[in-house]
Write a protein that holds these residues in place. Structure first.
Motif, PDB file in Angstrom:
ATOM      1  N   TYR A 155       0.849  -1.191  -0.221  1.00  0.00           N
ATOM      2  CA  TYR A 155      -0.025  -0.137   0.052  1.00  0.00           C
ATOM      3  C   TYR A 155       0.663   0.704  -0.007  1.00  0.00           C
ATOM      4  N   ASP A 156       0.192   2.262  -0.603  1.00  0.00           N
ATOM      5  CA  ASP A 156       0.939   3.786  -0.643  1.00  0.00           C
ATOM      6  C   ASP A 156       0.772   4.372   1.313  1.00  0.00           C
ATOM      7  N   TYR A 157      -0.577   4.238   1.513  1.00  0.00           N
ATOM      8  CA  TYR A 157      -0.433   5.249   2.739  1.00  0.00           C
ATOM      9  C   TYR A 157      -1.467   4.252   4.513  1.00  0.00           C
ATOM     10  N   ALA A 158      -0.452   4.354   5.090  1.00  0.00           N
ATOM     11  CA  ALA A 158      -1.348   3.289   6.699  1.00  0.00           C
ATOM     12  C   ALA A 158      -1.385   4.371   7.228  1.00  0.00           C
ATOM     13  N   PRO A 181       9.490   1.996   2.265  1.00  0.00           N
ATOM     14  CA  PRO A 181      10.529   0.668   2.075  1.00  0.00           C
ATOM     15  C   PRO A 181      10.651  -0.177   3.681  1.00  0.00           C
ATOM     16  N   LYS A 202       2.892   7.220   4.601  1.00  0.00           N
ATOM     17  CA  LYS A 202       3.021   6.771   3.509  1.00  0.00           C
ATOM     18  C   LYS A 202       3.915   6.411   4.593  1.00  0.00           C
ATOM     19  N   ILE A 203       3.759   4.903   3.666  1.00  0.00           N
ATOM     20  CA  ILE A 203       4.686   3.392   4.053  1.00  0.00           C
ATOM     21  C   ILE A 203       5.539   3.368   2.547  1.00  0.00           C
ATOM     22  N   CYS A 252       9.364  -0.333   7.202  1.00  0.00           N
ATOM     23  CA  CYS A 252       8.394  -0.095   7.479  1.00  0.00           C
ATOM     24  C   CYS A 252       8.386  -0.816   8.705  1.00  0.00           C
TER      25      CYS A 252
END
Lengths: 198, 198
Positions: free
Chosen positions: A161-164, B190, B187-188, B192
């Motif tokens: 995903y792009d965002y959490a 690499p 933003k996630i 994380c």
């Protein structure tokens, strides 16, 4: 005006996707909701094109064959899916559209529509998620254990995903997603001639 | 708490970087301002470490030699630069830091610190920018023409940035940049693991 954005709101079952999605739609009246197609029968009060696009099994299978769905799944004998046309027509009109969907479906959408903005809604903790699932009072222990194990696996897929966004408080979670939408509209993408030419 | 973000706010001269930066600092008291180093003499009321880090020419050249500056330039016989230590210590402490800088400087920062968030502040139009430069009443026609041509070139460099924010209204411009900061924190990236392990 540029093209709209497809916001894909996903996350484990019980995290509060539906509540967050409804609150976002309330705050952002221009945000279009992605209406699913289904072969199940309409329930009382459900309207075609508002709650679902109601389709016959033949129609749905034709949509599958013609690649007219961004994703689909069969559940308790009925098909459910995301019509590509509705999403693309909305984006072309310059409006943003939100798709609320479980994790496997979101990943299928990503494979067909990678330019979407993929938002993973997280519980504040796994314990908190368990509390929410148990709190519904409708599940036995084996079901709860199974759902927690599925949720843990799904959280492991978050890197796609792009965002959490942590759903600690609905107001904060919505504020974060609204910020993501504003930011994504400011993002400089490879093709931005129209902005450069101002 | 994760690491902070370096927000690089840049754009052509006259676009209103300073005004927007001051308003952002007023709204976000935890946002740290990146203090420049300079070899020029302190003016009345200027404090070391607040307005600038005041350095001798020797000290500044040692910083250059030791790669302790994210960028530097010489202007009217004095050096100006961005000390890397101050930025990195702020980020390590978990705070965000904002650097207000012209376009060439921002691109130098990007080469040394690509993980920064590069925001290009745009005038609503080139005509509007011209109005602002002319409005100051301090420039002759040749200077105005030169500055407009530089601004047009700089806008051509916008594709090296992450975000474009139109400074049509200070309130809207600040809201967009605040949204970018919130979104970037969601933003996630690499790496994380700490989020995935919640």
């Amino acid at each position: 005006m540029g093209k709209g954005l497809l916001i894909v709101l996903s996350g484990p079952s019980g995290v509060g996707k539906g509540t967050v999605c409804n609150e976002l739609r309330r705050r952002l009246p221009d945000l279009v909701y992605s209406v699913s197609a289904t072969t199940r029968n309409p329930r009382l009060g459900e309207e075609n094109g508002v709650n679902y696009f109601f389709k016959s099994r033949e129609q749905f299978e034709e949509m599958i064959a013609n690649d007219q769905l961004l994703e689909y799944a069969e559940y308790v004998g009925n098909y459910y899916g995301t019509p590509r046309d509705f999403v693309e027509a909305t984006l072309q009109s310059g409006k943003d559209i939100i798709l609320e969907i479980e994790v496997q479906g979101a990943l299928k959408v990503k494979s067909k529509f990678p330019e979407g903005i993929f938002v993973f809604l997280l519980p504040p903790s796994l314990d908190e998620l368990k509390g929410r699932i148990v709190g519904r009072g409708t599940e036995n222990q084996a079901t709860i254990d199974h759902r927690m194990s599925v949720a843990a696996d799904e959280i492991g897929l978050m890197e796609n995903y792009d965002y959490a966004v942590v759903n600690d408080e609905i107001d904060q979670a919505c504020h974060r997603i609204q910020s993501i939408i504003v930011a994504e509209h400011c993002k400089i993408r490879p093709r931005c001639e129209e902005v450069a030419a101002r």
